[in-house]
Design a protein around this motif. Structure first.
Motif, PDB file in Angstrom:
ATOM      1  N   VAL A  49      -0.633   1.952   0.588  1.00  0.00           N
ATOM      2  CA  VAL A  49      -0.756   3.208  -0.173  1.00  0.00           C
ATOM      3  C   VAL A  49      -2.208   3.423  -0.594  1.00  0.00           C
ATOM      4  O   VAL A  49      -2.733   4.546  -0.509  1.00  0.00           O
ATOM      5  N   SER A  50      -2.870   2.361  -1.019  1.00  0.00           N
ATOM      6  CA  SER A  50      -4.285   2.475  -1.399  1.00  0.00           C
ATOM      7  C   SER A  50      -5.147   2.862  -0.201  1.00  0.00           C
ATOM      8  O   SER A  50      -6.066   3.684  -0.323  1.00  0.00           O
ATOM      9  N   ALA A  51      -4.837   2.294   0.954  1.00  0.00           N
ATOM     10  CA  ALA A  51      -5.586   2.638   2.167  1.00  0.00           C
ATOM     11  C   ALA A  51      -5.387   4.105   2.527  1.00  0.00           C
ATOM     12  O   ALA A  51      -6.336   4.793   2.925  1.00  0.00           O
ATOM     13  N   ALA A  52      -4.156   4.588   2.368  1.00  0.00           N
ATOM     14  CA  ALA A  52      -3.897   6.009   2.646  1.00  0.00           C
ATOM     15  C   ALA A  52      -4.684   6.902   1.693  1.00  0.00           C
ATOM     16  O   ALA A  52      -5.217   7.944   2.102  1.00  0.00           O
ATOM     17  N   ALA A  53      -4.785   6.490   0.434  1.00  0.00           N
ATOM     18  CA  ALA A  53      -5.565   7.263  -0.539  1.00  0.00           C
ATOM     19  C   ALA A  53      -7.045   7.260  -0.170  1.00  0.00           C
ATOM     20  O   ALA A  53      -7.726   8.292  -0.296  1.00  0.00           O
ATOM     21  N   ILE A  54      -7.545   6.145   0.313  1.00  0.00           N
ATOM     22  CA  ILE A  54      -8.952   6.070   0.720  1.00  0.00           C
ATOM     23  C   ILE A  54      -9.206   6.967   1.922  1.00  0.00           C
ATOM     24  O   ILE A  54     -10.191   7.713   1.958  1.00  0.00           O
ATOM     25  N   VAL A  55      -8.317   6.919   2.898  1.00  0.00           N
ATOM     26  CA  VAL A  55      -8.471   7.765   4.088  1.00  0.00           C
ATOM     27  C   VAL A  55      -8.445   9.240   3.704  1.00  0.00           C
ATOM     28  O   VAL A  55      -9.273  10.034   4.172  1.00  0.00           O
ATOM     29  N   THR A  56      -7.523   9.607   2.827  1.00  0.00           N
ATOM     30  CA  THR A  56      -7.445  10.995   2.374  1.00  0.00           C
ATOM     31  C   THR A  56      -8.708  11.402   1.624  1.00  0.00           C
ATOM     32  O   THR A  56      -9.247  12.491   1.836  1.00  0.00           O
ATOM     33  N   GLY A  57      -9.192  10.507   0.757  1.00  0.00           N
ATOM     34  CA  GLY A  57     -10.414  10.805   0.001  1.00  0.00           C
ATOM     35  C   GLY A  57     -11.618  10.994   0.896  1.00  0.00           C
ATOM     36  O   GLY A  57     -12.406  11.931   0.709  1.00  0.00           O
ATOM     37  N   VAL A  58     -11.768  10.145   1.895  1.00  0.00           N
ATOM     38  CA  VAL A  58     -12.894  10.278   2.831  1.00  0.00           C
ATOM     39  C   VAL A  58     -12.755  11.570   3.636  1.00  0.00           C
ATOM     40  O   VAL A  58     -13.743  12.280   3.862  1.00  0.00           O
ATOM     41  N   ALA A  59     -11.535  11.906   4.040  1.00  0.00           N
ATOM     42  CA  ALA A  59     -11.319  13.154   4.787  1.00  0.00           C
ATOM     43  C   ALA A  59     -11.707  14.368   3.940  1.00  0.00           C
ATOM     44  O   ALA A  59     -12.350  15.303   4.433  1.00  0.00           O
ATOM     45  N   SER A  77     -11.983  -3.989  -0.664  1.00  0.00           N
ATOM     46  CA  SER A  77     -11.028  -4.574  -1.602  1.00  0.00           C
ATOM     47  C   SER A  77      -9.599  -4.423  -1.091  1.00  0.00           C
ATOM     48  O   SER A  77      -8.787  -5.344  -1.217  1.00  0.00           O
ATOM     49  N   VAL A  78      -9.293  -3.282  -0.509  1.00  0.00           N
ATOM     50  CA  VAL A  78      -7.944  -3.037   0.005  1.00  0.00           C
ATOM     51  C   VAL A  78      -7.649  -3.955   1.192  1.00  0.00           C
ATOM     52  O   VAL A  78      -6.535  -4.491   1.313  1.00  0.00           O
ATOM     53  N   VAL A  79      -8.632  -4.155   2.050  1.00  0.00           N
ATOM     54  CA  VAL A  79      -8.440  -5.052   3.201  1.00  0.00           C
ATOM     55  C   VAL A  79      -8.181  -6.478   2.715  1.00  0.00           C
ATOM     56  O   VAL A  79      -7.273  -7.163   3.219  1.00  0.00           O
ATOM     57  N   LYS A  80      -8.943  -6.925   1.726  1.00  0.00           N
ATOM     58  CA  LYS A  80      -8.728  -8.266   1.168  1.00  0.00           C
ATOM     59  C   LYS A  80      -7.332  -8.383   0.562  1.00  0.00           C
ATOM     60  O   LYS A  80      -6.643  -9.390   0.735  1.00  0.00           O
ATOM     61  N   GLN A  81      -6.917  -7.334  -0.145  1.00  0.00           N
ATOM     62  CA  GLN A  81      -5.600  -7.327  -0.760  1.00  0.00           C
ATOM     63  C   GLN A  81      -4.507  -7.407   0.311  1.00  0.00           C
ATOM     64  O   GLN A  81      -3.531  -8.150   0.163  1.00  0.00           O
ATOM     65  N   ALA A  82      -4.679  -6.666   1.399  1.00  0.00           N
ATOM     66  CA  ALA A  82      -3.684  -6.670   2.475  1.00  0.00           C
ATOM     67  C   ALA A  82      -3.621  -8.041   3.151  1.00  0.00           C
ATOM     68  O   ALA A  82      -2.523  -8.539   3.447  1.00  0.00           O
ATOM     69  N   ARG A  83      -4.765  -8.640   3.385  1.00  0.00           N
ATOM     70  CA  ARG A  83      -4.779  -9.979   4.006  1.00  0.00           C
ATOM     71  C   ARG A  83      -4.069 -11.008   3.128  1.00  0.00           C
ATOM     72  O   ARG A  83      -3.276 -11.817   3.613  1.00  0.00           O
ATOM     73  N   THR A  84      -4.370 -10.968   1.847  1.00  0.00           N
ATOM     74  CA  THR A  84      -3.735 -11.904   0.918  1.00  0.00           C
ATOM     75  C   THR A  84      -2.224 -11.669   0.868  1.00  0.00           C
ATOM     76  O   THR A  84      -1.435 -12.618   0.868  1.00  0.00           O
ATOM     77  N   ALA A  85      -1.822 -10.421   0.836  1.00  0.00           N
ATOM     78  CA  ALA A  85      -0.403 -10.090   0.775  1.00  0.00           C
ATOM     79  C   ALA A  85       0.328 -10.565   2.028  1.00  0.00           C
ATOM     80  O   ALA A  85       1.440 -11.089   1.939  1.00  0.00           O
ATOM     81  N   ARG A  86      -0.296 -10.396   3.178  1.00  0.00           N
ATOM     82  CA  ARG A  86       0.341 -10.859   4.419  1.00  0.00           C
ATOM     83  C   ARG A  86       0.439 -12.385   4.446  1.00  0.00           C
ATOM     84  O   ARG A  86       1.452 -12.940   4.873  1.00  0.00           O
TER      85      ARG A  86
END
Length: 76
Positions: free
Chosen positions: A49-59, A27-36
């Motif tokens: 920011v959402s991607a950073a939260a996902i990376v932190t959560g997975v870590a 969902s975040v990737v789709k959002q980023a593509r649309t935003a660009r």
């Protein structure tokens, strides 16, 4: 009910959490593509920011998985 509470702290529960968190990345990737494409800076910042939260959560989940693996070695 106590089994359900313990599931979140199990290896299987942790793997499931990693999977659902990674699924949210789609969902975040789709959002980023649309935003660009739309040149929408605010949505792009939100996606980053959402991607950073996902990376932190997975870590954090991977750290928990490692801790569960270490506990299993000590018990075995």
């Amino acid at each position: 009910m106590s089994k359900a509470k313990g599931f979140k702290k199990s290896k299987t529960g942790t793997y499931l959490s990693i999977g659902t968190t990674a699924f949210g990345a789609i969902s975040v990737v789709k959002q980023a593509r649309t935003a660009r494409k739309d040149h929408d800076t605010l949505r792009l910042v939100d996606a980053v920011v959402s991607a950073a939260a996902i990376v932190t959560g997975v870590a954090l989940l991977l750290r928990e998985l490692k801790r569960l693996g270490d506990d299993d070695v000590l018990l075995g």
